[in-house]
Scaffold this motif. Structure first.
Motif, PDB file in Angstrom:
ATOM      1  N   THR A  22      96.516  35.098  49.016  1.00  0.00           N
ATOM      2  CA  THR A  22      95.210  35.753  49.033  1.00  0.00           C
ATOM      3  C   THR A  22      94.174  34.779  49.557  1.00  0.00           C
ATOM      4  N   MET A  23      93.431  35.252  50.514  1.00  0.00           N
ATOM      5  CA  MET A  23      92.433  34.394  51.123  1.00  0.00           C
ATOM      6  C   MET A  23      91.088  34.700  50.520  1.00  0.00           C
ATOM      7  N   GLN A  24      90.338  33.639  50.302  1.00  0.00           N
ATOM      8  CA  GLN A  24      88.987  33.897  49.842  1.00  0.00           C
ATOM      9  C   GLN A  24      88.079  34.047  51.050  1.00  0.00           C
ATOM     10  N   ILE A  25      87.720  35.274  51.301  1.00  0.00           N
ATOM     11  CA  ILE A  25      86.796  35.491  52.404  1.00  0.00           C
ATOM     12  C   ILE A  25      85.392  35.358  51.842  1.00  0.00           C
ATOM     13  N   PRO A  26      84.626  34.375  52.355  1.00  0.00           N
ATOM     14  CA  PRO A  26      83.301  34.172  51.788  1.00  0.00           C
ATOM     15  C   PRO A  26      82.412  35.384  52.060  1.00  0.00           C
ATOM     16  N   PRO A  27      81.588  35.727  51.107  1.00  0.00           N
ATOM     17  CA  PRO A  27      80.712  36.879  51.320  1.00  0.00           C
ATOM     18  C   PRO A  27      79.752  36.614  52.458  1.00  0.00           C
ATOM     19  N   PRO A  28      79.538  37.612  53.294  1.00  0.00           N
ATOM     20  CA  PRO A  28      78.669  37.407  54.449  1.00  0.00           C
ATOM     21  C   PRO A  28      77.242  37.109  54.021  1.00  0.00           C
ATOM     22  N   GLY A  29      76.568  36.294  54.781  1.00  0.00           N
ATOM     23  CA  GLY A  29      75.178  35.995  54.492  1.00  0.00           C
ATOM     24  C   GLY A  29      75.005  34.730  53.680  1.00  0.00           C
ATOM     25  N   GLN A  30      76.086  34.267  53.003  1.00  0.00           N
ATOM     26  CA  GLN A  30      75.919  33.052  52.197  1.00  0.00           C
ATOM     27  C   GLN A  30      76.270  31.798  52.976  1.00  0.00           C
ATOM     28  N   VAL A  31      77.298  31.906  53.814  1.00  0.00           N
ATOM     29  CA  VAL A  31      77.628  30.750  54.642  1.00  0.00           C
ATOM     30  C   VAL A  31      77.373  31.115  56.090  1.00  0.00           C
ATOM     31  N   SER A  32      77.120  30.115  56.898  1.00  0.00           N
ATOM     32  CA  SER A  32      76.892  30.408  58.310  1.00  0.00           C
ATOM     33  C   SER A  32      78.238  30.668  58.967  1.00  0.00           C
ATOM     34  N   ASN A  33      78.131  31.324  60.119  1.00  0.00           N
ATOM     35  CA  ASN A  33      79.309  31.668  60.918  1.00  0.00           C
ATOM     36  C   ASN A  33      80.268  30.526  61.139  1.00  0.00           C
ATOM     37  N   ALA A  34      79.676  29.420  61.635  1.00  0.00           N
ATOM     38  CA  ALA A  34      80.500  28.282  62.019  1.00  0.00           C
ATOM     39  C   ALA A  34      81.222  27.745  60.793  1.00  0.00           C
ATOM     40  N   GLU A  35      80.519  27.721  59.663  1.00  0.00           N
ATOM     41  CA  GLU A  35      81.100  27.200  58.429  1.00  0.00           C
ATOM     42  C   GLU A  35      82.250  28.095  57.979  1.00  0.00           C
ATOM     43  N   ALA A  36      82.026  29.416  57.999  1.00  0.00           N
ATOM     44  CA  ALA A  36      83.061  30.346  57.547  1.00  0.00           C
ATOM     45  C   ALA A  36      84.311  30.217  58.408  1.00  0.00           C
ATOM     46  N   LEU A  37      84.100  30.104  59.736  1.00  0.00           N
ATOM     47  CA  LEU A  37      85.245  29.966  60.637  1.00  0.00           C
ATOM     48  C   LEU A  37      85.991  28.669  60.351  1.00  0.00           C
ATOM     49  N   GLY A  38      85.222  27.598  60.190  1.00  0.00           N
ATOM     50  CA  GLY A  38      85.835  26.297  59.964  1.00  0.00           C
ATOM     51  C   GLY A  38      86.642  26.271  58.686  1.00  0.00           C
ATOM     52  N   GLN A  39      86.142  26.972  57.666  1.00  0.00           N
ATOM     53  CA  GLN A  39      86.834  26.948  56.379  1.00  0.00           C
ATOM     54  C   GLN A  39      88.226  27.545  56.444  1.00  0.00           C
ATOM     55  N   VAL A  40      88.428  28.564  57.298  1.00  0.00           N
ATOM     56  CA  VAL A  40      89.800  29.092  57.411  1.00  0.00           C
ATOM     57  C   VAL A  40      90.576  28.396  58.525  1.00  0.00           C
ATOM     58  N   LEU A  41      89.866  28.073  59.617  1.00  0.00           N
ATOM     59  CA  LEU A  41      90.574  27.552  60.781  1.00  0.00           C
ATOM     60  C   LEU A  41      91.175  26.181  60.504  1.00  0.00           C
ATOM     61  N   TYR A  42      90.479  25.357  59.739  1.00  0.00           N
ATOM     62  CA  TYR A  42      90.960  24.001  59.513  1.00  0.00           C
ATOM     63  C   TYR A  42      91.693  23.845  58.186  1.00  0.00           C
TER      64      TYR A  42
END
Lengths: 342, 209
Positions: B129-149
């Motif tokens: 199960t992945m924790q998808i961060p709720p939109p609006g709390q983290v910036s785009n780049a941060e959200a992408l980085g958190q799963v991509l890396y």
């Protein structure tokens, strides 16, 4: 008329406000472009022990307007065999791209049209599009000189963009945000807190790269008047030519503003002294941009033009590895000293 | 809301119109220019979705780099437009077949998503199960980085390796070393000293060298 009133407060007022903001940036910018052309001729004149244009108006201050009027009244010539639509689209693209990038440049605390999260990405995207105006012009002119100039220019801009991208990454690593206002705020603490000092090699490379990116001397091979007549804009006359010219100078100012934002602390005063703090931020910003622009002109008056293979060598074999190394070094430093910005 | 709707339809219609022009315009350079317009509108749609980082990446990578190369290649080609037209019917069956396959796959994907959304989600593909961060709390780049890396680091690295191999392959294929080419060796030039570069001779007057 309640409907009309709500329509005005919901849509009309914000739109009018945005248009006012845009004008507040565009008008000074275009005046600055006009006077940059004069400043260039005067400064280079002084450096070469000449007077430069000093006849039209006091100190030649009306010279840019005389030039503008002259260009306006010339005939727009579209060469036969040229691709008419693309030919006329190219200068418009160049000019528009040089202007829309200003939407994200913060000239003072909170003084920015669009304070977006990905400001630096937006700037990078817009500057990477600048090459289209030039390629389109070269191709649509249906002329060998223009085409060769455009090819040179495009290859040069693409090459140096890579180095610029990595340099931007080093700054981003030390800030931890893509927002330009955040980048400036991270450089508080006076002239020695700005990023030019810790990233000094990158500042030098960045300056050289923006010279290449804006096709300025000593990297002005696209115009190389001795070989290519004038490069991609040989076939242009009148207003289309003026748009290219304005776009090129607006790009110089834009790149200077970017360098100021990334390395010279944007609108921040050089030291935390009461007198300096009294001066409003935009004044510091403009002063720093003027300094960068003076360096542009100074370099043009000082250095001979690069040869094309030397230009490519410098971009790919010197700047690219150095900036790549600096990205690694910065990242490693931040991780091992535990100072990664949140 | 109405502004969003208008913007969406503007971007969508221009994107579709430009995409049609890509395949229908006679001049290949115009095709590439329309392709750029299509990319732009796709970036606009990303911004409307709130994915501004992806939008900028799309512009930087596809418009700023890939399309420039396309344009370079297409501009340099010496194309005979009449000849280009003649092959049209010949390629029509293959093109139509590919189009139909793509359309069928798109329908399957959209249909599958509509009937059971989340079926291809992380919990079904062995990623836990992945924790998808709720939109609006983290910036785009941060959200992408958190799963991509984190979750997808190996896939991400593998993708990078594939690109590296492709790049090396292209260089190997095009690298020719021609004999007899004199190249500038900057280190040599800088290391040169007056003693080895020139010889000072005393010429007696009237004697010649």
């Amino acid at each position: 008329m309640p409907d009309l009133m709500t329509f005005w407060t919901d849509y009309g007022e914000p739109t009018a406000w945005i248009i006012l903001q845009i004008l507040a940036v565009m008008v000074p910018l275009l005046v600055a472009v006009a006077y940059l052309t004069l400043a260039e001729r005067r400064v280079i004149g002084l450096m070469q022990l000449r007077r430069g244009p000093n006849v039209v108006g006091p100190f030649g201050l009306l010279q840019p307007w005389a030039d503008a009027v002259k260009l306006l009244f010339k005939e727009t010539i579209v060469p036969s065999g040229a691709n008419r639509v693309v030919f006329l689209l190219a200068p418009i693209v160049t000019f528009v791209l040089a202007l829309i990038a200003w939407a994200v440049i913060p000239v003072g605390e909170g003084l920015v049209i669009a304070d977006i999260n990905v400001g630096i990405m937006y700037l990078f995207a817009i500057s990477s599009l600048g090459v289209y105006g030039i390629i389109m012009a070269g191709w649509a002119s249906n002329s060998k000189y223009a085409f060769l100039g455009a090819l040179r220019s495009a290859a040069q801009m693409v090459s140096y963009e890579v180095a610029i991208g990595f340099i931007i990454v080093t700054v981003l690593l030390s800030v931890g945000s893509l927002n330009l206002s955040d980048i400036v705020r991270a450089q508080s603490g006076g002239v020695f807190g700005w990023f030019w000092l810790p990233h000094l090699p990158m500042f030098v490379i960045f300056f050289a790269s923006i010279l290449a990116e804006t096709n300025r001397a000593p990297f002005d091979l696209p115009e190389a008047e001795a070989e290519l007549v004038s490069g991609y804009n040989v076939e242009y006359s009148s207003m289309p030519f003026a748009l290219f010219f304005l776009g090129e100078y607006a790009n110089m100012i834009l790149m200077s503003a970017l360098a100021v934002t990334l390395f010279l602390g944007g609108w921040l005063p050089p030291a935390d002294i009461a007198i300096f703090n009294l001066v409003p931020g935009p004044v510091w910003f403009v002063l720093k941009v003027c300094f960068m622009l003076f360096c542009f002109l100074w370099i043009r008056a000082t250095f001979p033009r690069y040869r094309y293979d030397q230009l490519m060598r410098l971009g790919w074999k010197v700047f690219l590895p150095l900036s790549l190394f600096w990205v690694m070094a910065t990242a490693a430093f931040l991780v091992f000293t535990g100072t990664v910005p949140k | 809301m109405i502004i969003q709707a208008i913007t969406f339809y503007l971007f969508a219609f221009v994107a579709i119109g430009a995409a049609v022009m890509v395949i229908s315009s006679r001049n290949p350079v115009h095709s590439v220019l329309f392709l750029i317009l299509t990319f732009f509108n796709a970036a606009g749609l990303f911004v409307l979705l709130g994915a501004e980082f992806l939008a900028m990446i799309l512009v930087v990578v596809y418009v700023g780099a890939v399309a420039v190369l396309f344009l370079f290649v297409v501009m340099m080609l010496d194309i005979n437009f009449v000849e280009l037209r003649q092959g049209f019917l010949q390629y029509l069956p293959v093109g139509a077949l590919i189009g139909i396959i793509l359309l069928a796959e798109l329908i399957l994907v959209t249909g599958g998503y509509l009937t059971s959304p989340g079926f291809a989600g992380p919990q079904y593909t062995g990623q836990g199960t992945m924790q998808i961060p709720p939109p609006g709390q983290v910036s785009n780049a941060e959200a992408l980085g958190q799963v991509l890396y984190t979750k997808y680091i190996y896939l991400f690295q593998a993708a990078g390796m594939v690109l590296l191999v492709a790049m090396i392959g292209a260089i190997v294929l095009t690298l020719r070393s021609r004999p007899g080419v004199r190249r500038q060796n900057i280190a040599d030039q800088i290391a040169r000293r007056p003693e080895e570069a020139m010889e000072v001779r005393k010429i007696p007057s009237g004697g010649g060298a």
